[in-house]
Motif scaffolding. Structure first.
Motif, PDB file in Angstrom:
ATOM      1  N   PHE A 178      -4.151  19.107  -5.013  1.00 45.96           N
ATOM      2  CA  PHE A 178      -4.085  18.982  -3.556  1.00 45.96           C
ATOM      3  C   PHE A 178      -3.407  17.678  -3.144  1.00 45.96           C
ATOM      4  CE2 PHE A 178      -6.146  17.414   0.395  1.00 45.96           C
ATOM      5  CZ  PHE A 178      -5.539  18.305   1.273  1.00 45.96           C
ATOM      6  N   GLU A 179      -3.805  16.572  -3.756  1.00 45.93           N
ATOM      7  CA  GLU A 179      -3.197  15.296  -3.371  1.00 45.93           C
ATOM      8  C   GLU A 179      -1.710  15.273  -3.722  1.00 45.93           C
ATOM      9  OE1 GLU A 179      -3.642  10.471  -3.523  1.00 45.93           O
ATOM     10  OE2 GLU A 179      -5.229  11.712  -4.391  1.00 45.93           O
ATOM     11  N   ARG A 180      -1.348  15.865  -4.836  1.00 50.37           N
ATOM     12  CA  ARG A 180       0.070  15.913  -5.199  1.00 50.37           C
ATOM     13  C   ARG A 180       0.870  16.699  -4.160  1.00 50.37           C
ATOM     14  NH1 ARG A 180       0.120  18.809 -10.159  1.00 50.37           N
ATOM     15  NH2 ARG A 180       0.814  20.635  -8.990  1.00 50.37           N
ATOM     16  N   GLN A 181       0.285  17.777  -3.640  1.00 50.98           N
ATOM     17  CA  GLN A 181       0.969  18.572  -2.616  1.00 50.98           C
ATOM     18  C   GLN A 181       1.118  17.794  -1.311  1.00 50.98           C
ATOM     19  OE1 GLN A 181      -1.018  22.349  -2.228  1.00 50.98           O
ATOM     20  NE2 GLN A 181      -0.237  23.117  -4.173  1.00 50.98           N
ATOM     21  N   VAL A 182       0.072  17.115  -0.903  1.00 54.21           N
ATOM     22  CA  VAL A 182       0.149  16.327   0.328  1.00 54.21           C
ATOM     23  C   VAL A 182       1.217  15.241   0.188  1.00 54.21           C
ATOM     24  CG1 VAL A 182      -1.088  14.794   1.902  1.00 54.21           C
ATOM     25  CG2 VAL A 182      -2.247  16.794   0.945  1.00 54.21           C
ATOM     26  N   ALA A 183       1.243  14.587  -0.974  1.00 53.49           N
ATOM     27  CA  ALA A 183       2.248  13.542  -1.216  1.00 53.49           C
ATOM     28  C   ALA A 183       3.656  14.127  -1.198  1.00 53.49           C
ATOM     29  CB  ALA A 183       1.977  12.856  -2.556  1.00 53.49           C
ATOM     30  N   ALA A 184       3.822  15.310  -1.797  1.00 56.57           N
ATOM     31  CA  ALA A 184       5.138  15.956  -1.833  1.00 56.57           C
ATOM     32  C   ALA A 184       5.610  16.299  -0.418  1.00 56.57           C
ATOM     33  CB  ALA A 184       5.082  17.211  -2.696  1.00 56.57           C
ATOM     34  N   ILE A 185       4.692  16.790   0.409  1.00 57.05           N
ATOM     35  CA  ILE A 185       5.039  17.124   1.793  1.00 57.05           C
ATOM     36  C   ILE A 185       5.374  15.863   2.578  1.00 57.05           C
ATOM     37  CG2 ILE A 185       4.098  18.040   3.955  1.00 57.05           C
ATOM     38  CD1 ILE A 185       2.485  20.027   2.133  1.00 57.05           C
TER      39      ILE A 185
END
Length: 250
Positions: free
Chosen positions: A36-43
């Motif tokens: 989840f954190e990786r996705q938020v960072a990617a966005i």
């Protein structure tokens, strides 16, 4: 680019049953914290690299699991995002779900708390009076916890209908989020309707960014949704049984 609204559910540290519903069919909607954190960072980085305002992507979360307060909010705040958290009020204070204090805490931290109906039952199975009670009871409970009127909601199980929207409206809701994959805003009277793009445990970072950045990806999802919607209308209760069977066999 129109605003893209993402639909998440629960996040967990080590065990799928930590937060939210513990039915096996709910597990595909739960993400490990690091993913989840990786996705938020990617966005966050995608918006920054493409000169898009952070408001271009909206993060919504369904059901009311305790991870909203203990895991998700921290990640969103780290990257400057506001979460929109939709709570199934029947389960407030039960194991794995938010307490009234945590719900108030989310609001105090600047996040939006809204309704996800009261029981999370399939609304199309209920009488109009029961649908009315789902929204009225949920909104009343949340108003009492937060000390102000709740104006947002998401519709559980994708069960959008004229009856559902009628009673959302009569409950005083202003912004309602559906499960339809679209970034075009609709309306019911003067109530705003927003579609959302679901994020599952196997959604890759690359695919998630293509939802945000590619109209072709969004058109494919819209077509897929239209086909599934037709099948759902034809099969009725049998669609739910088939869906549950598929998830049990995973």
């Amino acid at each position: 680019m129109n605003q893209i609204v993402l639909m998440y559910h629960d996040v967990y540290m080590s065990d799928l049953s930590e937060s939210g519903f513990r039915r096996e069919r709910d597990y595909p909607y739960k993400l490990p914290l690091d993913v989840f954190e990786r996705q938020v960072a990617a966005i966050y980085n995608y918006c920054k690299d493409n000169n898009l305002p952070q408001e271009s992507v909206v993060f919504t979360f369904d059901d009311g699991g305790c991870s909203f307060y203990h895991l998700i909010a921290d990640v969103l705040e780290k990257y400057g995002y506001v979460g929109h958290f939709y709570v199934t009020t029947k389960y407030i204070g039960t194991d794995g779900f938010l307490t009234p204090e945590e719900i108030k805490g989310l609001g105090a931290r600047g996040h939006v708390v809204g309704s996800h109906a009261h029981t999370h039952e399939h609304l199309y199975k209920l009488t109009p009076e029961q649908v009315r009670e789902e929204w009225m009871q949920s909104v009343t409970i949340l108003n009492g916890i937060l000390g102000h009127k709740v104006t947002e909601a998401s519709i559980p199980n994708g069960d959008t209908s004229d009856v559902v929207l009628k009673y959302c409206y009569e409950s005083g809701l202003k912004d309602v989020f559906t499960s339809r994959p679209t970034n075009k805003k609709g309306s019911y009277k003067d109530m705003n309707l927003y579609g959302r793009y679901v994020v599952l445990c196997d959604t890759s970072d690359e695919y998630l960014l293509s939802i945000i950045g590619s109209s072709f990806t969004r058109k494919k999802l819209a077509l897929k949704w239209s086909i599934i919607y037709c099948v759902k209308k034809i099969l009725g209760d049998r669609y739910v049984q088939l869906k549950n069977l598929v998830y049990r066999n995973k």
